[in-house]
Scaffold this motif. Sequence first.
Motif, PDB file in Angstrom:
ATOM      1  N   ILE A  16       0.055 -61.079 -20.862  1.00 12.76           N
ATOM      2  CA  ILE A  16      -0.210 -61.393 -22.245  1.00 12.76           C
ATOM      3  C   ILE A  16      -1.760 -61.772 -22.460  1.00 12.76           C
ATOM      4  O   ILE A  16      -2.403 -61.403 -23.579  1.00 12.76           O
ATOM      5  CB  ILE A  16       0.525 -62.693 -22.557  1.00 12.76           C
ATOM      6  CG1 ILE A  16       2.047 -62.580 -22.611  1.00 12.76           C
ATOM      7  CG2 ILE A  16       0.191 -63.622 -23.848  1.00 12.76           C
ATOM      8  CD1 ILE A  16       2.936 -63.722 -22.457  1.00 12.76           C
ATOM      9  N   LEU A  17      -2.496 -62.256 -21.614  1.00 11.52           N
ATOM     10  CA  LEU A  17      -3.785 -62.717 -21.713  1.00 11.52           C
ATOM     11  C   LEU A  17      -4.655 -61.089 -21.697  1.00 11.52           C
ATOM     12  O   LEU A  17      -5.640 -61.162 -22.475  1.00 11.52           O
ATOM     13  CB  LEU A  17      -4.311 -63.415 -20.440  1.00 11.52           C
ATOM     14  CG  LEU A  17      -3.849 -64.843 -20.421  1.00 11.52           C
ATOM     15  CD1 LEU A  17      -4.261 -65.561 -19.016  1.00 11.52           C
ATOM     16  CD2 LEU A  17      -4.466 -65.646 -21.445  1.00 11.52           C
ATOM     17  N   ARG A  18      -4.232 -60.420 -21.064  1.00 10.37           N
ATOM     18  CA  ARG A  18      -5.044 -58.933 -20.951  1.00 10.37           C
ATOM     19  C   ARG A  18      -4.887 -58.481 -22.351  1.00 10.37           C
ATOM     20  O   ARG A  18      -5.744 -58.120 -22.994  1.00 10.37           O
ATOM     21  CB  ARG A  18      -4.561 -57.837 -19.996  1.00 10.37           C
ATOM     22  CG  ARG A  18      -5.462 -56.578 -20.083  1.00 10.37           C
ATOM     23  CD  ARG A  18      -4.849 -55.761 -18.941  1.00 10.37           C
ATOM     24  NE  ARG A  18      -5.928 -56.042 -17.854  1.00 10.37           N
ATOM     25  CZ  ARG A  18      -5.253 -56.483 -16.705  1.00 10.37           C
ATOM     26  NH1 ARG A  18      -3.990 -56.746 -16.434  1.00 10.37           N
ATOM     27  NH2 ARG A  18      -5.794 -57.147 -15.624  1.00 10.37           N
ATOM     28  N   GLY A  19      -3.687 -58.510 -23.123  1.00 12.99           N
ATOM     29  CA  GLY A  19      -3.581 -57.875 -24.404  1.00 12.99           C
ATOM     30  C   GLY A  19      -4.453 -58.793 -25.376  1.00 12.99           C
ATOM     31  O   GLY A  19      -5.190 -58.148 -26.235  1.00 12.99           O
ATOM     32  N   ARG A  20      -4.351 -60.097 -25.445  1.00 16.40           N
ATOM     33  CA  ARG A  20      -5.384 -60.993 -26.394  1.00 16.40           C
ATOM     34  C   ARG A  20      -6.846 -60.527 -26.011  1.00 16.40           C
ATOM     35  O   ARG A  20      -7.330 -60.149 -26.999  1.00 16.40           O
ATOM     36  CB  ARG A  20      -4.940 -62.390 -25.920  1.00 16.40           C
ATOM     37  CG  ARG A  20      -6.035 -63.160 -26.746  1.00 16.40           C
ATOM     38  CD  ARG A  20      -5.567 -64.723 -26.588  1.00 16.40           C
ATOM     39  NE  ARG A  20      -4.605 -64.865 -27.638  1.00 16.40           N
ATOM     40  CZ  ARG A  20      -4.879 -64.893 -28.956  1.00 16.40           C
ATOM     41  NH1 ARG A  20      -5.764 -64.717 -29.400  1.00 16.40           N
ATOM     42  NH2 ARG A  20      -3.693 -65.268 -29.744  1.00 16.40           N
ATOM     43  N   ALA A  21      -7.151 -60.490 -24.711  1.00 14.53           N
ATOM     44  CA  ALA A  21      -8.607 -59.991 -24.407  1.00 14.53           C
ATOM     45  C   ALA A  21      -9.065 -58.648 -25.236  1.00 14.53           C
ATOM     46  O   ALA A  21     -10.003 -58.545 -25.572  1.00 14.53           O
ATOM     47  CB  ALA A  21      -8.800 -60.032 -22.852  1.00 14.53           C
ATOM     48  N   MET A  22      -8.020 -57.715 -24.957  1.00 12.79           N
ATOM     49  CA  MET A  22      -8.323 -56.430 -25.632  1.00 12.79           C
ATOM     50  C   MET A  22      -8.358 -56.514 -27.224  1.00 12.79           C
ATOM     51  O   MET A  22      -9.332 -56.020 -27.595  1.00 12.79           O
ATOM     52  CB  MET A  22      -7.166 -55.214 -25.153  1.00 12.79           C
ATOM     53  CG  MET A  22      -7.129 -55.066 -23.731  1.00 12.79           C
ATOM     54  SD  MET A  22      -5.618 -54.005 -23.096  1.00 12.79           S
ATOM     55  CE  MET A  22      -6.042 -52.452 -23.971  1.00 12.79           C
ATOM     56  N   ARG A  23      -7.462 -57.399 -27.864  1.00  5.72           N
ATOM     57  CA  ARG A  23      -7.692 -57.496 -28.976  1.00  5.72           C
ATOM     58  C   ARG A  23      -8.923 -58.182 -29.610  1.00  5.72           C
ATOM     59  O   ARG A  23      -9.718 -57.710 -30.458  1.00  5.72           O
ATOM     60  CB  ARG A  23      -6.376 -58.174 -29.646  1.00  5.72           C
ATOM     61  CG  ARG A  23      -5.276 -57.642 -29.853  1.00  5.72           C
ATOM     62  CD  ARG A  23      -4.130 -58.216 -30.583  1.00  5.72           C
ATOM     63  NE  ARG A  23      -3.738 -59.687 -30.117  1.00  5.72           N
ATOM     64  CZ  ARG A  23      -3.172 -60.004 -28.888  1.00  5.72           C
ATOM     65  NH1 ARG A  23      -2.420 -58.959 -28.236  1.00  5.72           N
ATOM     66  NH2 ARG A  23      -2.865 -61.048 -28.507  1.00  5.72           N
ATOM     67  N   GLU A  24      -9.353 -59.387 -28.656  1.00  6.14           N
ATOM     68  CA  GLU A  24     -10.718 -59.837 -28.837  1.00  6.14           C
ATOM     69  C   GLU A  24     -11.870 -58.891 -28.776  1.00  6.14           C
ATOM     70  O   GLU A  24     -12.652 -59.035 -29.833  1.00  6.14           O
ATOM     71  CB  GLU A  24     -10.712 -61.226 -27.824  1.00  6.14           C
ATOM     72  CG  GLU A  24      -9.912 -62.255 -28.050  1.00  6.14           C
ATOM     73  CD  GLU A  24      -9.862 -63.129 -27.041  1.00  6.14           C
ATOM     74  OE1 GLU A  24      -9.539 -64.321 -27.083  1.00  6.14           O
ATOM     75  OE2 GLU A  24     -10.586 -62.907 -26.172  1.00  6.14           O
ATOM     76  N   VAL A  25     -12.061 -58.275 -27.779  1.00  7.33           N
ATOM     77  CA  VAL A  25     -13.027 -57.298 -27.720  1.00  7.33           C
ATOM     78  C   VAL A  25     -13.202 -56.273 -28.739  1.00  7.33           C
ATOM     79  O   VAL A  25     -14.213 -56.041 -29.366  1.00  7.33           O
ATOM     80  CB  VAL A  25     -13.045 -56.583 -26.275  1.00  7.33           C
ATOM     81  CG1 VAL A  25     -14.037 -55.636 -26.186  1.00  7.33           C
ATOM     82  CG2 VAL A  25     -13.271 -57.633 -25.189  1.00  7.33           C
ATOM     83  N   LYS A  26     -11.861 -55.729 -29.101  1.00  6.38           N
ATOM     84  CA  LYS A  26     -11.817 -54.924 -30.623  1.00  6.38           C
ATOM     85  C   LYS A  26     -12.296 -55.471 -31.607  1.00  6.38           C
ATOM     86  O   LYS A  26     -13.163 -54.967 -32.277  1.00  6.38           O
ATOM     87  CB  LYS A  26     -10.513 -54.074 -30.372  1.00  6.38           C
ATOM     88  CG  LYS A  26     -10.459 -53.017 -31.266  1.00  6.38           C
ATOM     89  CD  LYS A  26      -9.106 -52.354 -31.478  1.00  6.38           C
ATOM     90  CE  LYS A  26      -8.981 -51.372 -32.702  1.00  6.38           C
ATOM     91  NZ  LYS A  26      -7.641 -50.978 -32.615  1.00  6.38           N
ATOM     92  N   GLY A  27     -11.695 -56.636 -31.958  1.00 13.11           N
ATOM     93  CA  GLY A  27     -11.783 -57.452 -33.064  1.00 13.11           C
ATOM     94  C   GLY A  27     -13.269 -57.714 -33.266  1.00 13.11           C
ATOM     95  O   GLY A  27     -13.991 -57.891 -34.235  1.00 13.11           O
ATOM     96  N   LEU A  28     -13.796 -58.347 -32.262  1.00 12.74           N
ATOM     97  CA  LEU A  28     -14.956 -58.777 -31.946  1.00 12.74           C
ATOM     98  C   LEU A  28     -16.277 -57.860 -31.753  1.00 12.74           C
ATOM     99  O   LEU A  28     -17.550 -58.153 -31.565  1.00 12.74           O
ATOM    100  CB  LEU A  28     -15.310 -59.954 -31.243  1.00 12.74           C
ATOM    101  CG  LEU A  28     -14.260 -61.360 -31.648  1.00 12.74           C
ATOM    102  CD1 LEU A  28     -14.456 -62.360 -30.388  1.00 12.74           C
ATOM    103  CD2 LEU A  28     -14.720 -61.928 -32.891  1.00 12.74           C
ATOM    104  N   ARG A  29     -15.817 -56.520 -31.679  1.00 16.25           N
ATOM    105  CA  ARG A  29     -16.987 -55.782 -31.210  1.00 16.25           C
ATOM    106  C   ARG A  29     -17.662 -55.925 -30.089  1.00 16.25           C
ATOM    107  O   ARG A  29     -18.777 -55.556 -30.146  1.00 16.25           O
ATOM    108  CB  ARG A  29     -17.591 -54.999 -32.469  1.00 16.25           C
ATOM    109  CG  ARG A  29     -16.761 -54.561 -33.482  1.00 16.25           C
ATOM    110  CD  ARG A  29     -17.543 -53.769 -34.939  1.00 16.25           C
ATOM    111  NE  ARG A  29     -16.699 -53.440 -35.560  1.00 16.25           N
ATOM    112  CZ  ARG A  29     -16.742 -53.653 -36.998  1.00 16.25           C
ATOM    113  NH1 ARG A  29     -17.513 -54.586 -37.605  1.00 16.25           N
ATOM    114  NH2 ARG A  29     -16.058 -53.205 -37.742  1.00 16.25           N
ATOM    115  N   GLY A  30     -17.105 -56.409 -29.121  1.00 11.18           N
ATOM    116  CA  GLY A  30     -17.770 -57.001 -27.973  1.00 11.18           C
ATOM    117  C   GLY A  30     -18.714 -58.034 -28.102  1.00 11.18           C
ATOM    118  O   GLY A  30     -19.017 -58.557 -26.930  1.00 11.18           O
TER     119      GLY A  30
END
Length: 145
Positions: free
Chosen positions: A106-120
């Motif tokens: 779950i945390l990995r999925g959230r982290a992937m969405r964060e990085v994508k949404g915030l563009r790093g």
Amino acid sequence: MKSEKVKTTVYMDKDLQEQLEKCSETYGYKSKNEFIIEALKDHIATKTLENESDIFAEKLADAIQKQTDTLSKRVSKGLYRYAVELSMIMHILAAQIELDDETIKILRGRAMREVKGLRGKLCLEAIADHQNGIDNPYYKERVDG
């Protein structure tokens, strides 16, 4: 330091000589001689590039490759240092917190969405607000929105 000049004779059609006189005046040359010298230099450069274009292209490609290699090494070293620091943080967290496989997923999925949404461009304050249940519009609109 000026090079030694030599006198030479050039034969040309009368029409060409008239064009030469007209052009040298039109383009502001002090003399026909100055115009002819510039025209010859330009023509020699053009012919040299035509004849040696393969050599020029090869040298240019080599120079670009060297710069690319240098930049690649710098980026690789930076990523390596980043990975070491990230590994240290992960080991510290793993030693302090017991997480099951599902929570990690779950945390990995959230982290992937964060990085994508915030563009790093991660923001610790926004992530901390989220973890503490505080609404942060910066975080919400880019990750959850």
